[in-house]
Structure formats: structure tokens, C-alpha cells
Motif scaffolding. Structure first.
Motif, PDB file in Angstrom:
ATOM      1  N   LYS A  52      -4.941   5.778  -2.172  1.00  0.00           N
ATOM      2  CA  LYS A  52      -4.579   4.542  -2.867  1.00  0.00           C
ATOM      3  C   LYS A  52      -4.147   4.805  -4.307  1.00  0.00           C
ATOM      4  N   GLN A  53      -4.585   5.910  -4.874  1.00  0.00           N
ATOM      5  CA  GLN A  53      -4.262   6.244  -6.263  1.00  0.00           C
ATOM      6  C   GLN A  53      -2.964   7.037  -6.396  1.00  0.00           C
ATOM      7  N   ILE A  54      -2.386   7.431  -5.274  1.00  0.00           N
ATOM      8  CA  ILE A  54      -1.199   8.288  -5.275  1.00  0.00           C
ATOM      9  C   ILE A  54       0.053   7.431  -5.214  1.00  0.00           C
ATOM     10  N   SER A  55       1.049   7.812  -5.984  1.00  0.00           N
ATOM     11  CA  SER A  55       2.305   7.064  -5.965  1.00  0.00           C
ATOM     12  C   SER A  55       3.351   7.718  -5.063  1.00  0.00           C
ATOM     13  N   ASP A  56       3.254   9.008  -4.823  1.00  0.00           N
ATOM     14  CA  ASP A  56       4.228   9.713  -3.989  1.00  0.00           C
ATOM     15  C   ASP A  56       3.547  10.218  -2.723  1.00  0.00           C
ATOM     16  N   GLU A  73       3.476   1.539   3.284  1.00  0.00           N
ATOM     17  CA  GLU A  73       3.994   1.746   1.933  1.00  0.00           C
ATOM     18  C   GLU A  73       4.725   3.076   1.839  1.00  0.00           C
ATOM     19  N   ALA A  74       4.160   4.103   2.424  1.00  0.00           N
ATOM     20  CA  ALA A  74       4.785   5.423   2.387  1.00  0.00           C
ATOM     21  C   ALA A  74       6.115   5.419   3.132  1.00  0.00           C
ATOM     22  N   HIS A  84       9.582   4.101   1.454  1.00  0.00           N
ATOM     23  CA  HIS A  84      10.294   4.918   0.481  1.00  0.00           C
ATOM     24  C   HIS A  84      10.862   6.206   1.056  1.00  0.00           C
TER      25      HIS A  84
END
Length: 101
Positions: free
Chosen positions: A29-33, A66-67, A70
Motif C-alpha cells: 500500500k505504501q509503494i507507488s510503482d 491499481e497496478a 498503469h
């Protein structure tokens, strides 16, 4: 975050716990990529399915969705789809694949 080998070993040896899943989900949850972690996500979903940790299926489904938003079509995106299918089966209902593309 556990490595892929650590996740696979924990699941295989029966040492995979709800705390392990919670830790992984919170770290994700803390990762953006997410593109760097598709293989980990795939094996975490296997651990959720294998041990029937259903309460963690929904949070990981959201992470997969979410992943996937992108990412272009690729091996990594395929892993995310397979993780989603596994998580939906863990919840007891067939996946609606047309909503994942």
C-alpha cells in the motif's frame, strides 16, 4: 517486503501466516510503482488462496487493479490478472475477466 523466494518458501513449508500477509499488503500500500513487485504480488495471492486468508483478498485485489491500470500488456500484467483470478476464487465467486482489462 519479502523476496519471491521467501514467500514461496513460507507458503511451501507452512510457515506463511496472516501476519506475513498483513505485512506484505501494508508494505504494498505504501509503494507507488507496482511494476517492480508483480512477481511478489502473484505469490502473495497464492499464499492467500492456499491458506484461505480471505480477509486479505479484497485489499490485494485493489492493489492488483491499481497496478494493472498503469501497465501495458506484458508478462507482468499477466501475472496480475492471474493473481486476481486466484483471489476471486478464494472469495468463492468466479472472476469477471472482462472488468480487469
Amino acid at each position: 517486503m519479502y523476496t519471491v523466494e521467501e514467500i514461496k518458501n513460507k507458503v511451501k513449508t507452512g510457515t506463511w501466516t496472516k501476519e506475513d500477509v498483513a505485512r506484505c499488503v501494508e508494505e504494498l500500500k505504501q509503494i507507488s510503482d507496482f511494476t517492480v513487485y508483480t512477481e511478489e504480488i502473484y505469490y502473495i495471492s497464492y499464499g492467500i488462496f492456499a491458506y484461505n486468508f480471505r480477509e486479505y483478498a479484497y485489499p490485494l485485489i485493489e492493489i492488483c487493479r491499481e497496478a494493472g491500470v498503469h501497465m501495458e500488456r506484458s508478462k507482468e500484467k499477466s501475472r496480475l490478472y492471474l493473481a486476481l483470478v486466484r483471489l476471486y476464487f478464494c472469495l468463492g465467486f468466479p472472476p469477471r475477466l472482462w472488468n480487469m482489462a
